[in-house]
Design an enzyme around this catalytic site. Sequence first.
Site, PDB file in Angstrom:
ATOM      1  N   LYS A  38      -9.054  -7.216   8.733  1.00  0.00           N
ATOM      2  CA  LYS A  38      -9.123  -6.178   9.776  1.00  0.00           C
ATOM      3  C   LYS A  38      -9.204  -4.797   9.132  1.00  0.00           C
ATOM      4  CE  LYS A  38      -4.044  -6.251  10.044  1.00  0.00           C
ATOM      5  NZ  LYS A  38      -2.919  -6.941  10.693  1.00  0.00           N
ATOM      6  N   TYR A 264      -5.987  27.624   1.832  1.00  0.00           N
ATOM      7  CA  TYR A 264      -5.718  28.128   3.178  1.00  0.00           C
ATOM      8  C   TYR A 264      -4.251  28.513   3.359  1.00  0.00           C
ATOM      9  CZ  TYR A 264     -10.275  26.516   4.897  1.00  0.00           C
ATOM     10  OH  TYR A 264     -11.617  26.327   5.119  1.00  0.00           O
TER      11      TYR A 264
HETATM   12  C1  LIG Z   1      -2.072  -7.635   9.702  1.00  0.00           C
HETATM   13  C2  LIG Z   1      -1.469  -8.963   9.960  1.00  0.00           C
HETATM   14  C3  LIG Z   1      -1.210  -9.864   8.901  1.00  0.00           C
HETATM   15  C4  LIG Z   1      -1.356  -9.491   7.450  1.00  0.00           C
HETATM   16  O1  LIG Z   1      -0.151  -8.937   6.962  1.00  0.00           O
HETATM   17  P1  LIG Z   1      -0.007  -8.530   5.414  1.00  0.00           P
HETATM   18  O2  LIG Z   1       1.372  -7.971   5.336  1.00  0.00           O
HETATM   19  O3  LIG Z   1      -1.035  -7.491   5.153  1.00  0.00           O
HETATM   20  O4  LIG Z   1      -0.217  -9.753   4.613  1.00  0.00           O
HETATM   21  C5  LIG Z   1      -0.782 -11.146   9.235  1.00  0.00           C
HETATM   22  N1  LIG Z   1      -0.575 -11.507  10.529  1.00  0.00           N
HETATM   23  C6  LIG Z   1      -0.771 -10.639  11.564  1.00  0.00           C
HETATM   24  C7  LIG Z   1      -0.487 -11.092  12.945  1.00  0.00           C
HETATM   25  C8  LIG Z   1      -1.197  -9.339  11.311  1.00  0.00           C
HETATM   26  O5  LIG Z   1      -1.372  -8.486  12.331  1.00  0.00           O
END
Ligand SMILES: *Cc1c(COP(=O)(O)O)cnc(C)c1O
Length: 369
Positions: A38, A264
């Site tokens: 993601k 700035y």
């Molecule tokens: C993002 C996510 C993961 C991955 O978690 P990590 O700590 O990056 O390994 C696993 N399960 C769900 C439901 C997530 O939203």
Amino acid sequence: MPKAAETVLEINLINLEHNYRYLKGKLKPETKFLGVVKAFAYGSDSVKIAQKLEKLGVDYFAVAYVHEGVQLRDAGIKTPILVLHPQAVNFKILIERCLEPSLYSPKILKEFLEVAKELQQKDYPVHVKFNTGLNRLGFWENDINFILEKLDNRSEIQVTSIFSHLAASEDLKEKEFTLKQIRNFKKIAQEFDKKTDQKPFKHLLNTSGIINYPEAQFDMVRSGIGLYGFGNDAEIDSQLKPVATLKTIISQIHKIEPGETVGYNRAFTSEGYQITATLPIGHADGIGRQYGNGKTYVNVNGQKAAIIGNVCMDMIMIDITNIDCKEGDEVVIFGDNPSAEEFASTSKTISYELLTSISQRVKRVFIES
Ligand SMILES: *Cc1c(COP(=O)(O)O)cnc(C)c1O
């Protein structure tokens, strides 16, 4: 590695393979591996990362939203893709592109059943998410009967897996709570299996879960941050290799007099004769204003140079008073040293946020061999 000639995010696919193999090494041979890609694969490049992981034999992918899954399908990714947080408005596209929804509430289950019926689906694979203590998304344990009633005598969908998500898998002070979540999930899984013949597979662990609770692997694990080189633990981080390195170059060097200001709002004042360098990277690239004003360092020819003054949209200024360097030299913002975790921790955030903040303006370059 080639020296940077502009701001680039270098994506090292050899390191990705190393991390994948390291994490696989923590699993029973039969445990499936879901790669979480993601948010542009944690700010890197979801297509390139997914292509590499598919080649390595990953069993599943997960994205947060439907359009992220569509992008992977457009690129020819064939592996099953779990969409963790879909919205009903996208269910038609989801089905057309063979993406598999997480169904996390009575409302979303009903909405998905409607669309599946309209599109005359049979045994469409879905994943049912249970809330065991994170209190973010998921059915409650006592929704099981509701779910099963909804599925009774319907053939549109097939529950391929049931899963949950840990609230504090990286925090061993919360071990008791985590063990309770694991017990809850087991209980839900058993009850679900007892009441139906759907036989879904089960999954619970994220990266830190794989490290700290290997006994709770169930049938699959879901790893994101570990693939990209971080394990929420210094010991594990030393075994993993960072996939992303953010590099830039020195655009211009200035020699400034005592009492002169930089940037700035004149936020930095020179105490003596100082030398500053201006870099072509700013908050529009993902280096937020919280990293300015002396809190955070970048790496110039192996030496620490503080980011001084306010971070601008397209530039930062750094103090190179005692550093041997010249215009055009490469600067490492984060990578091996400082690591993304070290860089992020200077403003009380975490590698996840820093990595996923690197904006699409930054060119991605890939190291594949
Ligand atoms: C993002 C996510 C993961 C991955 O978690 P990590 O700590 O990056 O390994 C696993 N399960 C769900 C439901 C997530 O939203």
